[in-house]
Design a protein around this motif. Structure first.
Motif, PDB file in Angstrom:
ATOM      1  N   ILE A 293      38.256  83.738  90.661  1.00 31.82           N
ATOM      2  CA  ILE A 293      37.478  84.800  92.086  1.00 31.82           C
ATOM      3  C   ILE A 293      37.616  83.901  93.191  1.00 31.82           C
ATOM      4  CG2 ILE A 293      35.623  85.428  93.362  1.00 31.82           C
ATOM      5  CD1 ILE A 293      34.677  85.726  90.950  1.00 31.82           C
ATOM      6  N   ASP A 294      37.777  82.312  93.383  1.00 28.56           N
ATOM      7  CA  ASP A 294      38.392  81.790  94.164  1.00 28.56           C
ATOM      8  C   ASP A 294      40.230  81.786  94.736  1.00 28.56           C
ATOM      9  OD1 ASP A 294      36.328  80.845  94.494  1.00 28.56           O
ATOM     10  OD2 ASP A 294      36.849  78.477  93.270  1.00 28.56           O
ATOM     11  N   LEU A 295      40.643  82.206  93.618  1.00 28.29           N
ATOM     12  CA  LEU A 295      42.400  82.406  93.555  1.00 28.29           C
ATOM     13  C   LEU A 295      42.616  83.578  94.827  1.00 28.29           C
ATOM     14  CD1 LEU A 295      44.858  81.480  92.899  1.00 28.29           C
ATOM     15  CD2 LEU A 295      44.679  83.606  91.216  1.00 28.29           C
ATOM     16  N   GLY A 310      52.062  78.872  90.315  1.00 29.35           N
ATOM     17  CA  GLY A 310      51.733  77.415  89.202  1.00 29.35           C
ATOM     18  C   GLY A 310      50.583  77.189  90.107  1.00 29.35           C
ATOM     19  N   THR A 311      50.984  76.060  90.014  1.00 25.05           N
ATOM     20  CA  THR A 311      49.007  75.188  91.107  1.00 25.05           C
ATOM     21  C   THR A 311      49.697  75.205  91.998  1.00 25.05           C
ATOM     22  OG1 THR A 311      50.835  73.029  90.346  1.00 25.05           O
ATOM     23  CG2 THR A 311      49.384  73.886  88.474  1.00 25.05           C
ATOM     24  N   SER A 322      51.799  82.588  87.607  1.00 23.93           N
ATOM     25  CA  SER A 322      52.107  82.590  89.177  1.00 23.93           C
ATOM     26  C   SER A 322      50.855  84.332  89.639  1.00 23.93           C
ATOM     27  CB  SER A 322      53.537  83.285  89.938  1.00 23.93           C
ATOM     28  OG  SER A 322      54.406  81.732  90.232  1.00 23.93           O
ATOM     29  N   ALA A 323      50.393  84.153  90.659  1.00 24.01           N
ATOM     30  CA  ALA A 323      49.732  85.495  91.073  1.00 24.01           C
ATOM     31  C   ALA A 323      50.411  86.060  92.558  1.00 24.01           C
ATOM     32  CB  ALA A 323      48.453  85.090  91.600  1.00 24.01           C
ATOM     33  N   VAL A 324      50.619  87.006  91.716  1.00 27.32           N
ATOM     34  CA  VAL A 324      50.182  88.384  93.591  1.00 27.32           C
ATOM     35  C   VAL A 324      49.849  89.011  93.607  1.00 27.32           C
ATOM     36  CG1 VAL A 324      52.879  89.471  94.176  1.00 27.32           C
ATOM     37  CG2 VAL A 324      53.517  88.643  93.190  1.00 27.32           C
ATOM     38  N   THR A 325      49.313  89.189  95.330  1.00 31.68           N
ATOM     39  CA  THR A 325      48.073  89.412  95.217  1.00 31.68           C
ATOM     40  C   THR A 325      48.162  89.892  96.748  1.00 31.68           C
ATOM     41  OG1 THR A 325      47.107  87.543  96.016  1.00 31.68           O
ATOM     42  CG2 THR A 325      46.750  87.992  94.391  1.00 31.68           C
ATOM     43  N   GLY A 338      45.552  92.319  92.483  1.00 28.98           N
ATOM     44  CA  GLY A 338      47.078  91.797  92.168  1.00 28.98           C
ATOM     45  C   GLY A 338      47.207  91.709  90.661  1.00 28.98           C
ATOM     46  N   VAL A 339      48.355  90.806  90.549  1.00 31.64           N
ATOM     47  CA  VAL A 339      49.090  90.492  88.864  1.00 31.64           C
ATOM     48  C   VAL A 339      49.408  89.295  88.785  1.00 31.64           C
ATOM     49  CG1 VAL A 339      50.178  93.067  89.157  1.00 31.64           C
ATOM     50  CG2 VAL A 339      51.320  91.350  89.589  1.00 31.64           C
ATOM     51  N   ILE A 340      48.826  89.119  87.892  1.00 32.16           N
ATOM     52  CA  ILE A 340      48.640  87.231  87.556  1.00 32.16           C
ATOM     53  C   ILE A 340      49.578  87.853  86.052  1.00 32.16           C
ATOM     54  CG2 ILE A 340      47.357  85.979  86.471  1.00 32.16           C
ATOM     55  CD1 ILE A 340      45.469  86.301  87.863  1.00 32.16           C
ATOM     56  N   GLY A 341      50.955  86.804  85.564  1.00 28.94           N
ATOM     57  CA  GLY A 341      51.479  86.480  84.995  1.00 28.94           C
ATOM     58  C   GLY A 341      52.444  85.449  85.079  1.00 28.94           C
ATOM     59  N   PRO A 342      53.116  84.824  83.506  1.00 27.80           N
ATOM     60  CA  PRO A 342      54.353  83.491  84.232  1.00 27.80           C
ATOM     61  C   PRO A 342      54.681  83.352  85.352  1.00 27.80           C
ATOM     62  CG  PRO A 342      55.012  85.430  82.532  1.00 27.80           C
ATOM     63  CD  PRO A 342      53.718  85.819  83.229  1.00 27.80           C
ATOM     64  N   THR A 343      55.296  82.783  85.122  1.00 19.57           N
ATOM     65  CA  THR A 343      55.816  81.743  87.012  1.00 19.57           C
ATOM     66  C   THR A 343      56.995  82.695  86.605  1.00 19.57           C
ATOM     67  OG1 THR A 343      55.177  80.048  86.164  1.00 19.57           O
ATOM     68  CG2 THR A 343      56.215  80.329  88.365  1.00 19.57           C
TER      69      THR A 343
END
Lengths: 367, 367
Positions: A293-295, A310-311, A322-325, A338-343
């Motif tokens: 949620i913070d992210l 990444g970090t 990685s996240a694309v939001t 958004g979406v989250i997946g591998p870098t």
DNA sequence: GTTAGCACTCTAAGCAATAGAGTGCCAACA
DNA sequence: TGTTGGCACTCTATTGCTTAGAGTGCTAAC
């Protein structure tokens, strides 16, 4: 292909980096060839998930140079920290910094095809009775179209404007408080009272609350409720007191920020999560909702697509992800999708997809 | 240990099998020794996750017989379909049928220790403002205490008794319908009206709905709403009509049955889910919520603990998994709580744990 | 009915050999 | 000076082979 990439090297209008990153970025004076090769390498790696060697780059993409030349360039890029070798006899893979540079400067922004746009629009045009329903659907759509994890977060309540408060006597000692805000979201809490309260008196109490509070944002209410209700002599004092005590719980900044995730299966079939340790870490992140949620919240203000690699967000579990939001709008309030997946993800594609989805969602919610 | 197991062999009051299974069960005339060895084998296998050989059974548990004798018995049990060998040179593992017999007839029911009871009670005694909150907490508690997947399902709405309907005008063309039932659960839907409706008129419409419908169960309302409102002349006809059209959506049998799951991480560290194919299958089951909901709903009627082993419930993804569930009560309506994990689970422990948790939950919700 | 002994089967682990991919560097070339 | 071909070197992944160990089933004796 190569021409495309070259022509795209100059662009930087696809946001997502803050000051700190820009500064870092400026240290990289890449030659034309370096940029091309980095872009080609990332494109190829994203598709194949295998370290990319000089031969592949030189032959599969007609750069007009020999593998040996490519090797020299790769060596330079490695020195600059943009790519790395898993081991001596393997090809190169991008580093986090490499991806960051790619996203900020090399990416060729993609436009969604008409059928894709149509698909998203249609999928989101559902009959929804609560905002949660359409957000759940949105996560699902994102998950399906991207084969990543689809995420949505309900809007930040703080800026929501109170429409109506309602009090309903459920049992002798239990009153339900219903708080409806302008965008069609409703929240409820139960308060325990000492004794039965007359219907008329309860109605009057609700009236007082509405009179004093409606039209204000929940944030304002949270900050000023004590003052606003202090001198009030109408209504049931016990209920008013309980309402004030509970408001913190109900209206608090973080409350009601619900996270929907969809498509865990997509993630576990990705190559990077074959490693059970990695998978475990990621699923832990998923269940520890608050850091996610913070992210997602962190850049709700930006009205542009955000890429977190990444970090960068300082979240342990995001290593390798990685996240694309992008934020969406529902009346006065905002949330994030958004979406989250591998870098190793198709940034260009995901960025346009998330972007469009957020726009459609805002449109629907603002109707 | 052995004496305990033997003395437990006769019991069958821990429910969970239906007629079909009983019939099957009766075919098994096990000797005392067969029962002991089956119980020992399952106990050992549950702990170690390794196929159990004759030597271990004969030496680690003092049965007073040699490995060779155990081998003969194992051979008999295998013939009866209660255990099987993964491959020739491996020990035996229980089959689904074996587990079923164990759960129904061999299990020694465990009593939770006082600290454990205390822990559960304390963990569930939280301030909750919506029933969802406490159910979420319950899944979390179950997940943590059992190291399995904790699951809860919100109560079946059909039997809930309507307490109050409320109508709130949100915008010119949007009215929110708030349906509150007696157990403190509330549902909302939005309806779109053609034009602004006077406050007084809306109030009157709500009054009509309350007058005609409150005190009835949602199921009754669903079945008879058309009749009940047919001749009504007060209230806003358009809103009444929309309410009737939407009621199906809102009151339908399955709507509002929300599933909470917690503890996916527990599951993936289990030995049986190291196989990625298996894991994938299970996570698919988790995301395809409706079959899980079916599984949990199926025995809501029973007021006893229910054990579903493997594919007994005819759910594809449950192969290799078991569920221990029990219904809970919230006023007039019921839901289900439980845990899901690999078939190789500590049935006795989980049964008492789920049982007690469901009782505490019912107590809290009925206050 | 129980048991010891033994041949048999199958798996898991270790080991060595091999093929293949990719690099880095050097010397030659334009 | 930048580019290229050649080549030695490194590391991984695969394969086949051997071995140790676990566990069984069967038989013959008790």
């Amino acid at each position: 292909m190569v021409a495309d990439l070259l022509s795209a090297c100059g662009r930087s209008d696809l946001g997502g980096f803050d000051g700190r990153v820009i500064k870092k970025m400026m240290q990289f004076d890449l030659t034309e060839r370096e940029r091309t090769i980095l872009a080609v390498l990332i494109d190829h790696y994203v598709r194949t998930a295998e370290p990319v060697g000089s031969r592949v780059i030189a032959t599969k993409y007609d750069l007009g140079v020999s593998p040996a030349t490519v090797r020299n360039t790769l060596s330079d890029l490695e020195e600059k920290g943009l790519i790395e070798q898993p081991h001596t006899s393997a090809g190169r893979i991008p580093t986090e910094t490499g991806y960051r540079l790619y996203v900020d400067r090399l990416l060729k922004s993609e436009r969604l095809s008409a059928p894709e746009r149509e698909k998203i629009k249609r999928a989101l045009s559902i009959d929804y009775s609560a905002i949660e329903d359409i957000l759940e659907q949105t996560s699902r759509v994102l998950a399906r179209l991207t084969s990543q994890l689809g995420v949505t977060i309900t809007p930040k309540f703080d800026q929501a404007v109170l429409n109506k408060v309602d009090l309903v006597q459920l049992t002798d000692t239990r009153v339900m408080v219903i708080v409806a805000v302008r965008s069609g979201i409703v929240r409820t809490i139960l308060i325990e009272v000492d004794s039965n309260i007359e219907v008329e008196r309860l109605r009057q109490t609700a009236e007082v609350l509405n009179e004093k509070l409606s039209g204000l944002s929940l944030g304002e209410i949270r900050r000023t409720i004590a003052e606003r209700l202090r001198a009030e002599e109408r209504g049931d004092p016990q209920v008013l007191k309980l309402f004030m005590e509970q408001h913190e719980h109900m209206l608090s900044e973080s409350s009601g920020e619900e996270l929907h995730t969809e498509g865990t299966i997509n993630i576990i079939s990705q190559k990077e999560f074959q490693n059970p340790e990695k998978l475990r870490e990621f699923l832990t992140l998923l269940e520890e909702r608050h850091s996610l949620i913070d992210l997602l919240k962190i850049k709700t203000f930006a009205n542009d697509i955000t890429v977190t690699i990444g970090t960068e967000a300082n979240i342990e579990g995001m290593k390798g992800c990685s996240a694309v939001t992008r934020s969406y709008q529902a009346g006065q309030i905002r949330g994030t999708v958004g979406v989250i997946g591998p870098t190793r993800m198709e940034y260009a594609k995901l960025m346009s997809l998330v972007d469009y989805t957020a726009k459609v969602l805002s449109e629907i919610l603002s109707r």
